[in-house]
Design a protein around this motif. Sequence first.
Motif, PDB file in Angstrom:
ATOM      1  N   LYS A  27       0.831  -1.204   0.000  1.00  0.00           N
ATOM      2  CA  LYS A  27       0.000   0.000   0.000  1.00  0.00           C
ATOM      3  C   LYS A  27       0.869   1.259   0.000  1.00  0.00           C
ATOM      4  O   LYS A  27       0.552   2.244  -0.660  1.00  0.00           O
ATOM      5  CB  LYS A  27      -0.908  -0.035   1.239  1.00  0.00           C
ATOM      6  N   VAL A  30       2.856   1.681  -3.625  1.00  0.00           N
ATOM      7  CA  VAL A  30       2.117   2.232  -4.775  1.00  0.00           C
ATOM      8  C   VAL A  30       2.007   3.747  -4.707  1.00  0.00           C
ATOM      9  O   VAL A  30       1.616   4.389  -5.693  1.00  0.00           O
ATOM     10  CB  VAL A  30       0.708   1.606  -4.936  1.00  0.00           C
ATOM     11  N   ARG A  34       4.391   6.997 -10.109  1.00  0.00           N
ATOM     12  CA  ARG A  34       3.397   6.489 -11.050  1.00  0.00           C
ATOM     13  C   ARG A  34       3.747   5.092 -11.569  1.00  0.00           C
ATOM     14  O   ARG A  34       2.889   4.215 -11.663  1.00  0.00           O
ATOM     15  CB  ARG A  34       3.249   7.456 -12.224  1.00  0.00           C
ATOM     16  N   ARG A  37       3.011   2.550  -9.014  1.00  0.00           N
ATOM     17  CA  ARG A  37       1.565   2.404  -8.832  1.00  0.00           C
ATOM     18  C   ARG A  37       0.979   1.496  -9.914  1.00  0.00           C
ATOM     19  O   ARG A  37       0.163   0.619  -9.631  1.00  0.00           O
ATOM     20  CB  ARG A  37       0.874   3.761  -8.847  1.00  0.00           C
ATOM     21  N   GLU A  41      -0.677  -1.970  -8.625  1.00  0.00           N
ATOM     22  CA  GLU A  41      -2.135  -2.093  -8.652  1.00  0.00           C
ATOM     23  C   GLU A  41      -2.598  -3.416  -9.259  1.00  0.00           C
ATOM     24  O   GLU A  41      -3.799  -3.677  -9.311  1.00  0.00           O
ATOM     25  CB  GLU A  41      -2.758  -0.938  -9.436  1.00  0.00           C
ATOM     26  N   ASP A  42      -1.690  -4.254  -9.687  1.00  0.00           N
ATOM     27  CA  ASP A  42      -2.064  -5.549 -10.260  1.00  0.00           C
ATOM     28  C   ASP A  42      -2.851  -6.355  -9.231  1.00  0.00           C
ATOM     29  O   ASP A  42      -2.366  -6.615  -8.132  1.00  0.00           O
ATOM     30  CB  ASP A  42      -0.795  -6.310 -10.671  1.00  0.00           C
ATOM     31  N   PRO A  43      -4.083  -6.768  -9.548  1.00  0.00           N
ATOM     32  CA  PRO A  43      -4.923  -7.498  -8.592  1.00  0.00           C
ATOM     33  C   PRO A  43      -4.288  -8.773  -8.039  1.00  0.00           C
ATOM     34  O   PRO A  43      -4.588  -9.176  -6.910  1.00  0.00           O
ATOM     35  CB  PRO A  43      -6.181  -7.833  -9.398  1.00  0.00           C
ATOM     36  N   TRP A  46      -2.722  -8.251  -4.696  1.00  0.00           N
ATOM     37  CA  TRP A  46      -3.622  -7.938  -3.585  1.00  0.00           C
ATOM     38  C   TRP A  46      -4.523  -9.104  -3.198  1.00  0.00           C
ATOM     39  O   TRP A  46      -5.327  -8.994  -2.265  1.00  0.00           O
ATOM     40  CB  TRP A  46      -4.478  -6.730  -3.957  1.00  0.00           C
ATOM     41  N   VAL A  63     -12.550  -1.142  -6.144  1.00  0.00           N
ATOM     42  CA  VAL A  63     -11.248  -0.697  -6.649  1.00  0.00           C
ATOM     43  C   VAL A  63     -10.615  -1.857  -7.424  1.00  0.00           C
ATOM     44  O   VAL A  63     -10.656  -3.016  -6.988  1.00  0.00           O
ATOM     45  CB  VAL A  63     -10.341  -0.250  -5.481  1.00  0.00           C
ATOM     46  N   HIS A  64     -10.022  -1.549  -8.550  1.00  0.00           N
ATOM     47  CA  HIS A  64      -9.464  -2.568  -9.449  1.00  0.00           C
ATOM     48  C   HIS A  64      -8.533  -3.558  -8.743  1.00  0.00           C
ATOM     49  O   HIS A  64      -8.582  -4.754  -8.996  1.00  0.00           O
ATOM     50  CB  HIS A  64      -8.738  -1.896 -10.616  1.00  0.00           C
ATOM     51  N   ARG A  65      -7.697  -3.071  -7.840  1.00  0.00           N
ATOM     52  CA  ARG A  65      -6.711  -3.944  -7.192  1.00  0.00           C
ATOM     53  C   ARG A  65      -7.342  -5.082  -6.400  1.00  0.00           C
ATOM     54  O   ARG A  65      -6.713  -6.089  -6.149  1.00  0.00           O
ATOM     55  CB  ARG A  65      -5.776  -3.143  -6.295  1.00  0.00           C
TER      56      ARG A  65
END
Length: 195
Positions: A27, A30, A34, A37, A41-43, A46, A63-65
């Motif tokens: 967290k 990211v 940029r 991040r 942010e790749d799911p 997470w 949220v995408h992640r």
Amino acid sequence: MSQLNINALPNEILYRIFQKLLPQDLKTAVLVCRSWRVIGEDPRLWARALVTIYSNDFDKLTVHRFQLLKEVNVTCTGFWHKHEDCHWTEYGMRELFKVIQEIPSVRRIVVPKCLKRISTVEPELLVSVLNRLEELCVGQGDRAGVEQLSAIIMTSAIGESRLKRLTLLGRDPVHDDRLVEENFGMPSMRLRLPY
């Protein structure tokens, strides 16, 4: 001797480094820049995070992640509240389950104190989410709430349910384990959650 800037590393190497980070460290990572991040942010990074949802802030699950998230902890109050009341509205609980339904990877939901609120979710929606779960941990409610949840779980068991473990989070482990075994016919496991 020349220095190597970490941003000169290939994205694949940064991704592998990010895989080693705990969610709270990821967290922070990211937020660095940029390019970090975009990678962070790749799911997939997470998927092992535990996301805690306070009353009605379920939008964070969109949220995408979090699209590969496996576990959701639903709490009734924010960390600043010390009283026992559940602040989830019936609408909020229904909306939460609609959002969870859109994340097919969720396998475990912990709901420490909101058993009555879960019973307000439309049975079809609840069964749809329950059929994907491997474990459901719910706060011990009154007998009527447990019986209603029992009926819903039995209905889901007729379908293709993956539910392997139900945990009642109460203050009487012997009673809770017997209640789970009698009503649901599946193993119970004690969890220690702060009240």
